[in-house]
Design a protein around this motif. Structure first.
Motif, PDB file in Angstrom:
ATOM      1  N   GLN A   9       0.946  -1.150  -0.065  1.00  0.00           N
ATOM      2  CA  GLN A   9      -0.104   0.023   0.133  1.00  0.00           C
ATOM      3  C   GLN A   9       0.938   1.396   0.129  1.00  0.00           C
ATOM      4  O   GLN A   9       0.802   2.407  -0.622  1.00  0.00           O
ATOM      5  N   ALA A  10       1.892   1.139   0.743  1.00  0.00           N
ATOM      6  CA  ALA A  10       2.699   2.539   0.668  1.00  0.00           C
ATOM      7  C   ALA A  10       3.565   2.679  -0.664  1.00  0.00           C
ATOM      8  O   ALA A  10       3.767   3.852  -0.668  1.00  0.00           O
ATOM      9  N   LEU A  11       4.150   1.607  -1.262  1.00  0.00           N
ATOM     10  CA  LEU A  11       4.543   1.723  -2.404  1.00  0.00           C
ATOM     11  C   LEU A  11       3.719   2.157  -3.506  1.00  0.00           C
ATOM     12  O   LEU A  11       4.129   2.984  -4.483  1.00  0.00           O
ATOM     13  N   ILE A  12       2.500   1.751  -3.531  1.00  0.00           N
ATOM     14  CA  ILE A  12       1.551   2.093  -4.487  1.00  0.00           C
ATOM     15  C   ILE A  12       1.217   3.644  -4.433  1.00  0.00           C
ATOM     16  O   ILE A  12       1.341   4.402  -5.517  1.00  0.00           O
ATOM     17  N   ALA A  13       0.988   4.141  -2.980  1.00  0.00           N
ATOM     18  CA  ALA A  13       0.869   5.516  -2.742  1.00  0.00           C
ATOM     19  C   ALA A  13       1.835   6.345  -3.148  1.00  0.00           C
ATOM     20  O   ALA A  13       1.789   7.470  -3.819  1.00  0.00           O
ATOM     21  N   ALA A  14       3.151   5.660  -2.801  1.00  0.00           N
ATOM     22  CA  ALA A  14       4.434   6.580  -3.355  1.00  0.00           C
ATOM     23  C   ALA A  14       4.645   6.575  -4.761  1.00  0.00           C
ATOM     24  O   ALA A  14       4.832   7.705  -5.339  1.00  0.00           O
ATOM     25  N   ALA A  15       4.242   5.432  -5.561  1.00  0.00           N
ATOM     26  CA  ALA A  15       4.343   5.402  -7.089  1.00  0.00           C
ATOM     27  C   ALA A  15       3.224   6.611  -7.615  1.00  0.00           C
ATOM     28  O   ALA A  15       3.639   7.142  -8.582  1.00  0.00           O
ATOM     29  N   ILE A  16       2.030   6.585  -7.271  1.00  0.00           N
ATOM     30  CA  ILE A  16       1.215   7.258  -7.607  1.00  0.00           C
ATOM     31  C   ILE A  16       1.683   8.970  -7.370  1.00  0.00           C
ATOM     32  O   ILE A  16       1.326   9.989  -8.068  1.00  0.00           O
ATOM     33  N   GLY A  17       2.228   9.368  -6.214  1.00  0.00           N
ATOM     34  CA  GLY A  17       2.677  10.604  -5.955  1.00  0.00           C
ATOM     35  C   GLY A  17       3.861  11.037  -7.079  1.00  0.00           C
ATOM     36  O   GLY A  17       3.933  12.006  -7.536  1.00  0.00           O
ATOM     37  N   VAL A  18       4.679  10.085  -7.327  1.00  0.00           N
ATOM     38  CA  VAL A  18       5.892  10.069  -8.141  1.00  0.00           C
ATOM     39  C   VAL A  18       5.359  10.500  -9.707  1.00  0.00           C
ATOM     40  O   VAL A  18       5.630  11.127 -10.371  1.00  0.00           O
ATOM     41  N   PHE A  19       4.330   9.461  -9.902  1.00  0.00           N
ATOM     42  CA  PHE A  19       3.530   9.712 -11.368  1.00  0.00           C
ATOM     43  C   PHE A  19       3.016  11.176 -11.646  1.00  0.00           C
ATOM     44  O   PHE A  19       3.424  11.583 -12.416  1.00  0.00           O
ATOM     45  N   ARG A  20       2.586  11.545 -10.287  1.00  0.00           N
ATOM     46  CA  ARG A  20       1.935  12.832 -10.498  1.00  0.00           C
ATOM     47  C   ARG A  20       3.104  13.876 -10.801  1.00  0.00           C
ATOM     48  O   ARG A  20       2.731  14.845 -11.462  1.00  0.00           O
ATOM     49  N   ASP A  21       4.267  13.932  -9.949  1.00  0.00           N
ATOM     50  CA  ASP A  21       5.352  14.679 -10.003  1.00  0.00           C
ATOM     51  C   ASP A  21       5.885  14.479 -11.155  1.00  0.00           C
ATOM     52  O   ASP A  21       6.616  15.814 -12.098  1.00  0.00           O
ATOM     53  N   LEU A  22       5.967  13.483 -12.040  1.00  0.00           N
ATOM     54  CA  LEU A  22       6.602  13.332 -13.433  1.00  0.00           C
ATOM     55  C   LEU A  22       5.452  13.414 -14.556  1.00  0.00           C
ATOM     56  O   LEU A  22       6.004  13.041 -15.609  1.00  0.00           O
ATOM     57  N   ALA A  23       4.230  13.632 -14.280  1.00  0.00           N
ATOM     58  CA  ALA A  23       3.290  13.541 -15.215  1.00  0.00           C
ATOM     59  C   ALA A  23       3.900  14.374 -16.668  1.00  0.00           C
ATOM     60  O   ALA A  23       3.731  13.940 -17.786  1.00  0.00           O
TER      61      ALA A  23
END
Length: 160
Positions: A51-65
């Motif tokens: 769950q923590a890794l998925i949430a972090a990946a989503i945050g990084v996706f947004r920052d790199l969109a």
């Protein structure tokens, strides 16, 4: 009279430690490798790590969109194919290493916030407030990795 009752087919449960597929463009994230690299104890369940890794990946996706959209428009089919001046390190694209660092440090910060005592050893019983700088440092490392991927400076200075 004989009656045949077949056993119901029960789908095999997927392991929470399996790699997290983050789409075709970004590389998968390996929870087992994350646990080893960041010394995440077994007291943190695999489901919480995931769950923590998925949430972090989503945050990084947004920052790199916007950045990743521009790279795809330039013809890169994956992060590994993005042209960069950075060398391959240990046989992998530096951009992939930075992406994994961004995700893993953000996930570790979240886990420490949720499990304030997970980094505390029996010999070094520290107060939870002493972990706050660690959380900030992990979030900073994630931000630095994202900024390094984008090839922009690490700090912004505002004149007063």
């Amino acid at each position: 009279m004989n009656v045949f009752m077949p056993d119901p087919v029960v789908p095999e449960a997927q392991s929470p430690d399996r790699p997290i597929d983050t789409g075709a463009w970004f590389p998968a994230i390996d929870p087992t490798l994350f646990r080893a690299e960041h010394r995440v104890s077994d007291s943190v369940t695999s489901e919480r790590v995931r769950q923590a890794l998925i949430a972090a990946a989503i945050g990084v996706f947004r920052d790199l969109a916007d950045w990743s959209r521009a790279r795809r428009a330039d013809g890169a089919a994956s992060l590994a194919q993005v042209a960069t001046d950075l060398p391959e390190i240990d046989g992998e694209s530096a951009l992939i290493l930075l992406y994994r660092r961004a995700v893993s440090t953000a996930a570790k910060a979240e886990l420490i916030e949720r499990y304030r005592d997970m980094d505390i050893t029996g010999a070094g019983q520290r107060g939870a407030e002493l972990l706050d700088p660690t959380i900030g440092e992990l979030r900073r490392d994630s931000t630095f990795a994202i900024r390094d991927i984008k090839n922009v400076g690490r700090c912004a200075v505002e004149l007063i």
